[in-house]
Design an enzyme around this catalytic site. Structure first.
Site, PDB file in Angstrom:
ATOM      1  N   LYS A 101       6.097  -2.347 -10.625  1.00 10.97           N
ATOM      2  CA  LYS A 101       5.898  -1.665 -11.902  1.00 10.97           C
ATOM      3  C   LYS A 101       7.159  -1.836 -12.744  1.00 10.97           C
ATOM      4  CE  LYS A 101       3.593   2.672 -12.983  1.00 10.97           C
ATOM      5  NZ  LYS A 101       3.490   4.078 -12.554  1.00 10.97           N
TER       6      LYS A 101
HETATM    7  C1  E4P Z   1       1.231   5.767 -14.390  1.00  7.37           C
HETATM    8  O1  E4P Z   1       1.291   4.790 -13.673  1.00  7.37           O
HETATM    9  C2  E4P Z   1       2.175   6.895 -14.374  1.00  7.37           C
HETATM   10  O2  E4P Z   1       2.631   7.091 -13.067  1.00  7.37           O
HETATM   11  C3  E4P Z   1       1.548   8.191 -14.787  1.00  7.37           C
HETATM   12  O3  E4P Z   1       0.177   8.047 -15.091  1.00  7.37           O
HETATM   13  C4  E4P Z   1       2.333   8.987 -15.774  1.00  7.37           C
HETATM   14  O4  E4P Z   1       1.632  10.164 -16.068  1.00  7.37           O
HETATM   15  P1  E4P Z   1       2.300  11.456 -16.749  1.00  7.37           P
HETATM   16  O5  E4P Z   1       2.318  11.238 -18.216  1.00  7.37           O
HETATM   17  O6  E4P Z   1       1.374  12.574 -16.371  1.00  7.37           O
HETATM   18  O7  E4P Z   1       3.662  11.583 -16.152  1.00  7.37           O
END
Ligand code: E4P
Length: 217
Positions: free
Chosen positions: A83
């Site tokens: 990522k």
């Molecule tokens: C995506 O890969 C992220 O880990 C996640 O969806 C972030 O979500 P949040 O805005 O609830 O932190």
């Protein structure tokens, strides 16, 4: 639509996996920090539970640092996906990793043009954050629809992961748009299944069955 769970918690992943609907996992530094374990060990434990892709995020901000971290993270398991935040350096790293055959998930996507560049750099996945856009009074799901349209225009194969999901409505709309994947927090996965009429229906069937058995005696 594939369903990923957005967590680094092993118990939640096990429970979601037992439902038989889990296709993968996304983690991020915040989610891993909640688990109070060595992040690599935690990712290793997660990869043992799930067969599908498990996203692990790099911390470095420069392309070569990201690539170094990616090489290290890939040693954890064959299902690790790297990522990477959508930045100039992130795009450079994505290009290098895609040439090496390492799959990437370009994260923190808040515009359709970021998503277009991610795809051009060779990203396997792009993650538009719908909840965080909603938080600043911008319709997050419009971003997903725009990316879907643009990717469709050019036959782009990068998969869209709808991220930052806060409610079942986000999941429903993601499916209506035709997103490839929704990455969903455990609480929302359990909400997807719940319907009061299902519970009332079961109760009614069981009562009627009991009454039948009573009259048979
Ligand atoms: C995506 O890969 C992220 O880990 C996640 O969806 C972030 O979500 P949040 O805005 O609830 O932190």
């Amino acid at each position: 639509m594939k369903i990923f769970i957005d967590t680094a918690n092993v118990e939640e992943i096990k429970q979601a996996n037992d439902l038989g609907v889990l296709d993968g996992v996304t983690t991020n530094p915040t989610l891993l920090s909640r688990e109070k374990n060595n992040p690599k060990k935690q990712l290793e434990a997660i990869c043992k539970i799930v067969n599908g892709p498990v996203s692990a995020e790099v911390i470095a901000l420069d392309a070569l640092g990201m690539v170094r971290e990616a090489d290290d993270l890939c040693k954890i398991s064959g299902n690790i996906v790297i990522k990477i935040p959508i930045t100039t350096e992130g795009l450079k790293a994505t290009k290098i990793l895609s040439t090496k055959g390492i799959k990437t998930n370009l994260t923190l996507c808040f515009s359709p043009l970021q998503a277009l560049l991610a795809a051009k750099a060779g990203a396997g996945y792009v993650s538009p954050f719908v909840g965080r856009l909603d938080d600043v009074s911008t319709e997050g799901l419009n971003l997903v629809a725009d990316i879907k349209l643009i990717y469709g225009n050019y036959g782009i194969s990068t998969e869209i992961i709808v991220a930052s999901i806060r409610s079942p409505m986000h999941v429903l709309e993601a499916a209506r748009i035709g997103a490839d994947i929704a990455t969903i927090p455990f609480k929302v996965i359990t909400q997807l299944l719940k319907h009061p009429l299902t519970d009332i229906g079961i109760e009614r069937f069981l009562n009627d069955w009991d009454n039948l058995k009573r009259t048979e005696r």
